[in-house]
Design a protein around this motif. Sequence first.
Motif, PDB file in Angstrom:
ATOM      1  N   LYS A   1      37.332 171.233 -20.368  1.00 50.18           N
ATOM      2  CA  LYS A   1      36.505 170.725 -20.064  1.00 50.18           C
ATOM      3  C   LYS A   1      35.457 170.056 -20.660  1.00 50.18           C
ATOM      4  N   GLY A   2      35.263 169.463 -21.909  1.00 49.92           N
ATOM      5  CA  GLY A   2      35.061 169.292 -23.611  1.00 49.92           C
ATOM      6  C   GLY A   2      35.783 168.050 -23.531  1.00 49.92           C
ATOM      7  N   LYS A   3      35.231 167.241 -24.482  1.00 47.00           N
ATOM      8  CA  LYS A   3      36.059 166.441 -25.222  1.00 47.00           C
ATOM      9  C   LYS A   3      35.838 166.648 -26.256  1.00 47.00           C
ATOM     10  N   GLY A   4      35.304 168.169 -27.004  1.00 48.52           N
ATOM     11  CA  GLY A   4      35.661 168.418 -28.613  1.00 48.52           C
ATOM     12  C   GLY A   4      34.170 168.774 -29.379  1.00 48.52           C
ATOM     13  N   GLY A   5      34.114 169.261 -30.015  1.00 53.99           N
ATOM     14  CA  GLY A   5      32.572 169.623 -30.488  1.00 53.99           C
ATOM     15  C   GLY A   5      32.007 168.362 -31.629  1.00 53.99           C
ATOM     16  N   LYS A   6      32.210 167.317 -32.071  1.00 53.11           N
ATOM     17  CA  LYS A   6      31.796 166.573 -32.459  1.00 53.11           C
ATOM     18  C   LYS A   6      31.206 165.117 -32.083  1.00 53.11           C
ATOM     19  N   ILE A   7      29.674 164.383 -32.304  1.00 51.42           N
ATOM     20  CA  ILE A   7      30.051 163.395 -32.153  1.00 51.42           C
ATOM     21  C   ILE A   7      30.614 162.642 -32.682  1.00 51.42           C
ATOM     22  N   THR A   8      30.781 161.648 -31.697  1.00 52.28           N
ATOM     23  CA  THR A   8      32.046 160.547 -32.273  1.00 52.28           C
ATOM     24  C   THR A   8      30.140 159.262 -31.654  1.00 52.28           C
ATOM     25  N   SER A   9      29.996 158.937 -31.695  1.00 52.28           N
ATOM     26  CA  SER A   9      28.601 157.721 -31.568  1.00 52.28           C
ATOM     27  C   SER A   9      28.710 157.436 -32.427  1.00 52.28           C
ATOM     28  N   LYS A  10      29.054 155.646 -32.554  1.00 52.23           N
ATOM     29  CA  LYS A  10      29.505 155.218 -34.112  1.00 52.23           C
ATOM     30  C   LYS A  10      28.337 154.596 -34.607  1.00 52.23           C
ATOM     31  N   GLY A  11      26.870 154.262 -32.683  1.00 56.53           N
ATOM     32  CA  GLY A  11      25.516 154.078 -33.821  1.00 56.53           C
ATOM     33  C   GLY A  11      25.014 155.110 -34.048  1.00 56.53           C
ATOM     34  N   PHE A  12      25.355 156.145 -33.516  1.00 50.77           N
ATOM     35  CA  PHE A  12      24.423 157.173 -34.350  1.00 50.77           C
ATOM     36  C   PHE A  12      25.130 157.752 -36.194  1.00 50.77           C
ATOM     37  N   ILE A  13      26.390 157.669 -35.470  1.00 50.60           N
ATOM     38  CA  ILE A  13      26.737 158.076 -37.004  1.00 50.60           C
ATOM     39  C   ILE A  13      26.064 157.391 -37.999  1.00 50.60           C
ATOM     40  N   GLY A  14      26.039 155.978 -37.770  1.00 53.24           N
ATOM     41  CA  GLY A  14      25.853 155.130 -38.387  1.00 53.24           C
ATOM     42  C   GLY A  14      24.425 154.885 -38.773  1.00 53.24           C
ATOM     43  N   GLU A  15      23.542 155.877 -38.368  1.00 51.48           N
ATOM     44  CA  GLU A  15      22.090 155.527 -38.343  1.00 51.48           C
ATOM     45  C   GLU A  15      21.810 157.106 -39.482  1.00 51.48           C
ATOM     46  N   VAL A  16      23.156 157.900 -39.410  1.00 50.23           N
ATOM     47  CA  VAL A  16      22.976 158.860 -39.592  1.00 50.23           C
ATOM     48  C   VAL A  16      22.463 158.374 -41.837  1.00 50.23           C
ATOM     49  N   LYS A  17      23.955 157.908 -41.369  1.00 48.61           N
ATOM     50  CA  LYS A  17      24.737 157.439 -43.291  1.00 48.61           C
ATOM     51  C   LYS A  17      23.624 156.185 -43.226  1.00 48.61           C
ATOM     52  N   ARG A  18      23.452 155.396 -43.057  1.00 50.25           N
ATOM     53  CA  ARG A  18      21.801 154.875 -43.079  1.00 50.25           C
ATOM     54  C   ARG A  18      20.438 155.982 -43.677  1.00 50.25           C
ATOM     55  N   ILE A  19      20.049 156.490 -43.048  1.00 43.74           N
ATOM     56  CA  ILE A  19      19.108 157.717 -43.688  1.00 43.74           C
ATOM     57  C   ILE A  19      19.139 158.074 -45.322  1.00 43.74           C
ATOM     58  N   GLY A  20      20.292 158.875 -44.626  1.00 43.67           N
ATOM     59  CA  GLY A  20      21.258 159.511 -45.959  1.00 43.67           C
ATOM     60  C   GLY A  20      21.292 158.686 -47.317  1.00 43.67           C
ATOM     61  N   GLU A  21      21.552 157.521 -46.868  1.00 47.17           N
ATOM     62  CA  GLU A  21      21.843 156.220 -47.864  1.00 47.17           C
ATOM     63  C   GLU A  21      20.208 156.377 -48.711  1.00 47.17           C
ATOM     64  N   VAL A  22      19.463 155.712 -47.863  1.00 50.91           N
ATOM     65  CA  VAL A  22      18.072 155.102 -48.473  1.00 50.91           C
ATOM     66  C   VAL A  22      16.607 155.887 -48.649  1.00 50.91           C
ATOM     67  N   TRP A  23      16.959 157.696 -48.202  1.00 48.23           N
ATOM     68  CA  TRP A  23      16.426 158.693 -48.204  1.00 48.23           C
ATOM     69  C   TRP A  23      15.557 158.228 -49.763  1.00 48.23           C
ATOM     70  N   LYS A  24      14.459 159.099 -50.134  1.00 46.38           N
ATOM     71  CA  LYS A  24      14.259 158.797 -51.192  1.00 46.38           C
ATOM     72  C   LYS A  24      12.452 159.613 -50.845  1.00 46.38           C
ATOM     73  N   PRO A  25      12.150 160.918 -52.060  1.00 42.64           N
ATOM     74  CA  PRO A  25      11.657 161.730 -51.628  1.00 42.64           C
ATOM     75  C   PRO A  25      10.093 161.108 -51.461  1.00 42.64           C
ATOM     76  N   GLY A  26       9.089 161.162 -50.814  1.00 41.70           N
ATOM     77  CA  GLY A  26       8.118 161.203 -50.286  1.00 41.70           C
ATOM     78  C   GLY A  26       8.238 159.605 -48.950  1.00 41.70           C
ATOM     79  N   ALA A  27       9.176 159.057 -49.233  1.00 42.63           N
ATOM     80  CA  ALA A  27       9.076 157.669 -48.590  1.00 42.63           C
ATOM     81  C   ALA A  27       9.458 157.402 -47.233  1.00 42.63           C
ATOM     82  N   ALA A  28       9.365 156.893 -46.710  1.00 48.23           N
ATOM     83  CA  ALA A  28       9.244 156.629 -45.210  1.00 48.23           C
ATOM     84  C   ALA A  28      10.682 156.454 -45.433  1.00 48.23           C
TER      85      ALA A  28
END
Length: 178
Positions: free
Chosen positions: A150-177
């Motif tokens: 009944k499910g579509k699979g265990g992974k999130i496939t939303s391109k917007g969400f995946i893009g935002e996660v990628k952006r967060i991982g790339e711009v993060w610096k310790p202590g910065a917003a």
Amino acid sequence: MSTPSIACIGIIGKHDNPLHIALFPPHDTHPSTHLEFSFLLNASLDIFDARSRDRNRVDQDLGMLQAVDERLSIWGWQTGTGTRFAIVVDAWGRSGERGSGSETTGSRRAVADGDVKGAFKALQTAYIRLLQNPFYVPDEHTPMAVASGKGKGGKITSKGFIGEVKRIGEVWKPGAAV
């Protein structure tokens, strides 16, 4: 001086099922690293469980779950619905090199408890936006729904969400917003 960076972001469902795993340089180039980070995230689930049972905890930030070695550490955050965010921080940074000096001389910036909180808040905001999407049904990603067909699979496939996660991982610096 090497600046710590995010090596991996893992989104783990309330049934301990991985919903999304994102790898960042220099860890995204080796073929076996996805499996290695999957094992690291899986190993952190017991620590998530132990910390989430603490009745005195008032914050969703679980802090550093474990130091894997002198290079990698796993930090955790748990939402009110039981979804878990794990961030693996690489103390050597994007270059993947130790840096020019030793830790005792202060050539490397240590990651403090509050340094990862901005990334977790940005991840939670992105996840809430994903849940607000009328076409995303979180119950389709449970292991039982997938096993019953009944499910579509265990992974999130939303391109917007995946893009935002990628952006967060790339711009993060310790202590910065983020």
